[in-house]
Design an enzyme around this catalytic site. Structure first.
Site, mmCIF file in Angstrom:
data_model
loop_
_atom_site.group_PDB
_atom_site.id
_atom_site.type_symbol
_atom_site.label_atom_id
_atom_site.label_comp_id
_atom_site.label_asym_id
_atom_site.label_seq_id
_atom_site.Cartn_x
_atom_site.Cartn_y
_atom_site.Cartn_z
ATOM 1 N N ASP A 200 -3.325 58.954 6.186
ATOM 2 C CA ASP A 200 -4.159 59.625 6.799
ATOM 3 C C ASP A 200 -3.454 59.504 8.519
ATOM 4 O O ASP A 200 -3.107 58.455 8.498
ATOM 5 C CB ASP A 200 -5.346 59.080 6.832
ATOM 6 N N CYS B 191 -3.758 62.768 3.123
ATOM 7 C CA CYS B 191 -5.235 63.016 3.844
ATOM 8 C C CYS B 191 -6.338 62.343 3.098
ATOM 9 O O CYS B 191 -7.270 62.868 2.641
ATOM 10 C CB CYS B 191 -5.328 64.566 3.842
ATOM 11 N N GLY C 20 -12.571 58.452 -0.690
ATOM 12 C CA GLY C 20 -13.564 58.569 -1.797
ATOM 13 C C GLY C 20 -12.320 58.896 -2.962
ATOM 14 O O GLY C 20 -12.619 58.298 -4.207
ATOM 15 N N CYS D 243 -12.468 71.487 0.714
ATOM 16 C CA CYS D 243 -14.067 71.512 0.400
ATOM 17 C C CYS D 243 -14.666 72.714 1.400
ATOM 18 O O CYS D 243 -15.418 72.600 2.304
ATOM 19 C CB CYS D 243 -14.916 70.325 1.064
ATOM 20 N N ALA E 105 -8.549 59.561 4.224
ATOM 21 C CA ALA E 105 -9.609 59.003 4.682
ATOM 22 C C ALA E 105 -10.970 60.087 4.485
ATOM 23 O O ALA E 105 -10.768 61.172 4.590
ATOM 24 C CB ALA E 105 -9.460 58.879 6.260
ATOM 25 N N PRO E 106 -12.024 59.431 4.227
ATOM 26 C CA PRO E 106 -12.566 58.054 4.364
ATOM 27 C C PRO E 106 -12.426 57.379 2.901
ATOM 28 O O PRO E 106 -12.803 56.117 2.714
ATOM 29 C CB PRO E 106 -14.007 58.236 4.671
#
Ligand code: SAM
Length: 455
Positions: A290, A269, A274, A385, A271-272
């Site tokens: 991803d 998982c 970091g 998150c 993307a994007p």
């Protein structure tokens, strides 16, 4: 998705091509903000998809109008509950279903009247004009005028009577945070969402130097924090790939994998990208997976800009069969993103309790799949998150009960000595963490991370 500016709609309904109309200063920004508010509230599109749409309402704005439109949209979302409550005091009944962009026109004007340093007469008269140009809202231009004028007169009393923390937070989110963190912290989290946070950067090296160049500060975790006064692309260091944008809390999970140089690490998982960048910068041989090809393009662009490399794989992790196992895995799972409401206030409005349940199910499946893909003795970091325990602490209990994994407790020394972020060996950051005198310079995204070792 095609959010339609109110002014453009009436032109199209009459048919035929017309030359582009030059709008008075500030009008284009309001048209774009109205289209975006309509797209989020009425069509349930994430605000970012409207902002980034190359054919969307923000695409043709110049820099100044764009900044104004973004500011209006931000307030419209962040203060959504207060605005609805204030307008409701002057609307005798709910707005008719077929009233075009009427609700968005009122909302955007109220955002300016209540919370922005904008002349009242400009906010009211532009709203009335835009209502009169909207085929389905034009019958209500008298109502727009009357409601907004009463709002300007009653503004101070209305604001004084409102509880901003309660009104701008959906009840189900507030109840969940109260249960998880206590009433006082839940209220502080809600208040933290009213302020747009500063920009955090992860730098490849020399954080103190970049903090000085960018007029920011180095956080205990090593991220650089600043209030950006220009576009990110125009900031020193962007073009040469010296740093990338990443919330300071989002930068912690990748660090929990420890020394990764030369190791085969799967970023599941990704993307994007970091965390892919962090792992590649530390010398890992990264396989970034991803499900979204579009989002993987962004990982490639980011790697190219920073001058790093990784193997990119477009696949659903639940079906992916790489034919090998990995020394270490980072699983930054899809989640409700309720830890990012400060940066994405639309999350609070678009998510529903049922989303948490379905995401939690997917997360359990992804953790089990990640455990399969790991070498015995290998390390798995799971992160989200989200502020919701169902996407964090409860996942850990389930994983430990069912899978060949043991917990590897996280030590505060690994995350810049921030003891308050380590609870029972797990990482849990809140938007209220890392307080600062200037509220915008404080806070962290709400992140959760746990580290396991495969037995
Ligand atoms: C939280 S984001 C990842 C953020 C990323 N780790 C970073 O640091 O930039 C979650 C990602 O999971 C991807 N995703 C969701 N379900 C997936 C699946 N079944 N297989 C692979 N990727 C998936 C989404 O496309 C999204 O890019």
């Amino acid at each position: 998705m095609s959010p339609r500016p109110a002014a453009a709609k009436s032109d199209r309904s009459k048919g035929g091509k017309r030359p582009p109309v030059k709008l008075a200063p500030g009008v284009a920004a309001r048209v774009a903000a109205i289209a975006a508010v309509h797209a989020v509230f009425a069509e349930h599109h994430p605000a970012d998809s409207v902002l980034d749409d190359p054919h969307g309402p923000f695409s043709s704005l110049d820099q100044r109008e764009r900044a104004l439109a973004r500011a209006i949209l931000g307030i419209s979302l962040r203060r959504h509950g207060q605005i609805v409550d204030a307008l409701g005091r002057f609307l005798e009944k709910s707005l008719p279903r077929k009233s075009g962009h009427l609700a968005a026109i009122l909302h955007v004007a109220a955002a300016q009247i209540l919370f922005m340093d904008v002349a009242d007469h400009a906010a009211v008269s532009i709203a009335v004009d835009l209502a009169s140009q909207d085929h389905d809202a034009r019958h209500f231009k008298g109502l727009v005028n009357a409601v907004l004028r009463r709002l300007t007169e009653g503004r101070d009393a209305i604001l004084a009577s409102q509880d901003e923390a309660v009104l701008n937070t959906p009840d189900w989110l507030a109840a969940g945070w109260t249960k998880a963190y206590g009433a006082e912290t839940a209220r502080a989290i809600a208040i933290s969402h009213l302020e747009e946070p500063a920009l955090d950067l992860t730098v490849r090296s020399e954080p103190a130097l970049w903090a000085e160049r960018l007029e920011g500060a180095v956080l205990p975790t090593g991220s650089v924090r600043l209030v950006a006064h220009r576009s990110i692309e125009a900031m020193p260091g962007f073009a040469e790939g010296a740093w990338w944008v990443q919330d300071a809390a989002a930068a912690l999970p990748a660090r929990l994998l420890g020394a990764v140089e030369g190791k085969n690490v799967a970023d599941l998982c990704a993307a994007p990208g970091g965390k892919t960048l962090q792992l590649a910068a530390r010398g890992a041989k990264v396989t970034a997976v991803d499900i979204s090809i579009d989002r993987l393009h962004r990982v490639r662009q980011n790697l190219d800009r920073i001058g790093l490399d990784a193997e990119l794989v477009a696949a659903d992790i639940l079906d992916w069969q790489p034919g090998r196992t990995f020394d270490a895995i980072l699983l930054d799972a899809p989640c409700s993103s309720t830890g990012t409401i400060r940066r994405h206030p639309d999350v609070a409005l678009l998510k529903r309790p049922a989303d948490i349940a379905s995401l939690a199910k997917l997360q359990s499946e992804l953790i089990a799949r990640a455990a399969d893909l790991l070498e015995p003795g290998g390390v798995l970091v799971y992160s989200t998150c989200s502020l919701e325990p169902a996407e964090g602490e409860i996942q850990v209990q389930r994983a430990l009960a069912k899978l060949p994994l043991r917990l590897s407790p996280i030590n505060p020394a690994e995350i810049g000595g921030l003891t308050e972020l380590c609870r029972s060996g797990l990482l849990r950051s809140l938007p209220t963490d890392l307080p600062a005198v200037e509220p915008r310079m404080g806070g962290l995204d709400g992140f959760f991370a746990a580290r396991f070792v495969k037995t």
